[in-house]
Write a protein that holds these residues in place. Sequence first.
Motif, PDB file in Angstrom:
ATOM      1  N   MET A   1       0.392  -1.310   0.643  1.00  0.00           N
ATOM      2  CA  MET A   1       0.231  -0.139   0.155  1.00  0.00           C
ATOM      3  C   MET A   1       0.797   1.774  -0.273  1.00  0.00           C
ATOM      4  SD  MET A   1      -2.604   1.158   3.219  1.00  0.00           S
ATOM      5  CE  MET A   1      -3.568  -0.631   2.773  1.00  0.00           C
ATOM      6  N   ASP A   6      -4.905   4.850   0.607  1.00  0.00           N
ATOM      7  CA  ASP A   6      -4.802   6.656   1.242  1.00  0.00           C
ATOM      8  C   ASP A   6      -5.541   6.824   2.288  1.00  0.00           C
ATOM      9  OD1 ASP A   6      -5.808   7.704  -2.706  1.00  0.00           O
ATOM     10  OD2 ASP A   6      -4.044   8.613  -0.828  1.00  0.00           O
ATOM     11  N   ALA A   7      -5.405   8.089   2.720  1.00  0.00           N
ATOM     12  CA  ALA A   7      -6.244   8.184   4.110  1.00  0.00           C
ATOM     13  C   ALA A   7      -7.229   7.678   4.168  1.00  0.00           C
ATOM     14  CB  ALA A   7      -6.602   9.801   3.709  1.00  0.00           C
ATOM     15  N   LYS A  10      -7.439   3.681   4.897  1.00  0.00           N
ATOM     16  CA  LYS A  10      -6.965   4.239   6.106  1.00  0.00           C
ATOM     17  C   LYS A  10      -8.194   4.161   6.865  1.00  0.00           C
ATOM     18  CE  LYS A  10      -1.921   4.023   5.573  1.00  0.00           C
ATOM     19  NZ  LYS A  10      -0.851   4.614   7.011  1.00  0.00           N
ATOM     20  N   PHE A  13      -9.884   1.203   6.947  1.00  0.00           N
ATOM     21  CA  PHE A  13      -9.197  -0.198   7.638  1.00  0.00           C
ATOM     22  C   PHE A  13      -9.667  -0.045   9.225  1.00  0.00           C
ATOM     23  CE2 PHE A  13      -5.299  -2.338   8.874  1.00  0.00           C
ATOM     24  CZ  PHE A  13      -5.372  -4.094   8.254  1.00  0.00           C
ATOM     25  N   ALA A  14      -8.975   1.133   9.751  1.00  0.00           N
ATOM     26  CA  ALA A  14      -9.849   1.008  11.069  1.00  0.00           C
ATOM     27  C   ALA A  14     -10.839   0.586  11.390  1.00  0.00           C
ATOM     28  CB  ALA A  14      -9.097   2.484  11.924  1.00  0.00           C
ATOM     29  N   PHE A  75      -4.508   1.555  14.951  1.00  0.00           N
ATOM     30  CA  PHE A  75      -4.929   1.702  13.723  1.00  0.00           C
ATOM     31  C   PHE A  75      -6.033   3.383  13.000  1.00  0.00           C
ATOM     32  CE2 PHE A  75      -4.846  -2.227  13.833  1.00  0.00           C
ATOM     33  CZ  PHE A  75      -3.630  -2.535  12.399  1.00  0.00           C
ATOM     34  N   ASP A  78      -3.016   5.777  12.774  1.00  0.00           N
ATOM     35  CA  ASP A  78      -2.738   6.018  11.557  1.00  0.00           C
ATOM     36  C   ASP A  78      -3.564   5.952  10.310  1.00  0.00           C
ATOM     37  OD1 ASP A  78      -0.502   4.567   9.779  1.00  0.00           O
ATOM     38  OD2 ASP A  78      -1.868   3.572   9.368  1.00  0.00           O
ATOM     39  N   SER A  79      -4.603   5.746  10.754  1.00  0.00           N
ATOM     40  CA  SER A  79      -5.216   7.114  10.440  1.00  0.00           C
ATOM     41  C   SER A  79      -5.778   8.359   9.529  1.00  0.00           C
ATOM     42  CB  SER A  79      -6.539   5.939   9.153  1.00  0.00           C
ATOM     43  OG  SER A  79      -7.260   6.087  11.007  1.00  0.00           O
ATOM     44  N   ALA A  82      -2.929  10.173   8.808  1.00  0.00           N
ATOM     45  CA  ALA A  82      -3.054   9.971   6.938  1.00  0.00           C
ATOM     46  C   ALA A  82      -3.643  11.061   6.842  1.00  0.00           C
ATOM     47  CB  ALA A  82      -2.869   9.003   6.484  1.00  0.00           C
TER      48      ALA A  82
END
Length: 405
Positions: A1, A6-7, A10, A13-14, A75, A78-79, A82
């Motif tokens: 990735m 991309d933000a 993410k 994903f979170a 997570f 992290d997002s 981003a």
Amino acid sequence: MNPIVDAAAKVDFAFLIIFVISVAVLALVTGLMLWFLWRYHHTRHPEAENVRESVWLEVMWTLIPTILALGMFWFGWDSFKALQSAPEDALEVRVEGRMWSWAFIYDNGRRSNVLYVPVDTPVKLTMTSTDVLHSFYVPAFRIKRDTVPGMNTYAWFRPEEAGDYDILCAEYCGLKHANMLSVVRVVSDEEFGAWYTGETDTKAADKGKALLEEYGCVSCHSLDGSDGVGPTLKNIYGTTRQVVKADGTEAEVVADKPYLRRALLDPNAEVVKGYQAMMPGYDGVIPEEDLLEMVNWMANQGAMTMPMGRSVAEGEGCLSCHSTDGSEIAGPTFKNLYGSTVAVLRDGVEEQATADEAYLREAILEPEAVISKGYQPIMPPYGHLSEDDLSALVDWLKSLSKAGG
Ligand code: CUA
């Protein structure tokens, strides 16, 4: 990735991680509960027992929830990061929220109330508000960020596919909060370039006109003001028309976009008085995109005859609070405003003022100085207007009034 792809991915994903953990915990707790119900039923387990001290258990029920919570935090963090870090080469657009519309301002000074962006290009938004808190919300790009008066907030996204994506306001901001809508219009690089430099405006003009010719409209409806089998289309937009409905009753309608659309799709439902009900309906004949072009052309008459003041009013969002048909929104209607006598509060003192040119200018540039009686002092000042735009706006306001038209 890709680190910044991309933000939005993410965020998803979170969300997925948290969802999976929640489902697992739900299943575990429910399962255990059922099992305990069965296992410790008094028929199987008549004597209660007191369990004391289990280091193993205590360590597990401290450790596992800690790991889960930290994992979810990681997570999320992290997002969040981003979402905060726009790529250097992003296209920058300024966003102004105000009651109750959005304004998008580009580096070359172009203003719009639709956010035009090129596809597959990162876009960085620098956002503020001119009045109260709003929240810039684009669900498709996973962006939701407050806009705050007196400070800047940021957001960015990279649209992967062309199309229109809804923009909403996600912070209650008064009467018309729910109407604070717009779209992100993602277009190809070429299309964006043409729009950015203003080329599209003239081209679009020609397209709508070409379509009116193509569908044969002009054989009955002239474009130059002369009368034909049907009414002329010249300067039709915004006029008041006396129509006869299918049931024979008469009504007065304003030729706005919805009317023009109805008139094309189902012309005999509202026939302009004095004309024959003989136009065929074009429902299912004209594709939606062509219909839009034609209606827009009539509304703008190629951006040439559309009063410049009206485009200023649309671009600046005036019409979200001030109607042109006499109805009340949050501010006084523009209809017949010019030349009328208005009760205003100047420095808290009530006085009668005549809505002449000087008054209109003051009310636009410094609205808080002359609040119309009975209205809230919520309009932001429009000192950023150029003299050209301001006089166009005032001229247009005059044209909406018997005294000035
Ligand atoms: Cu702006 Cu709600």
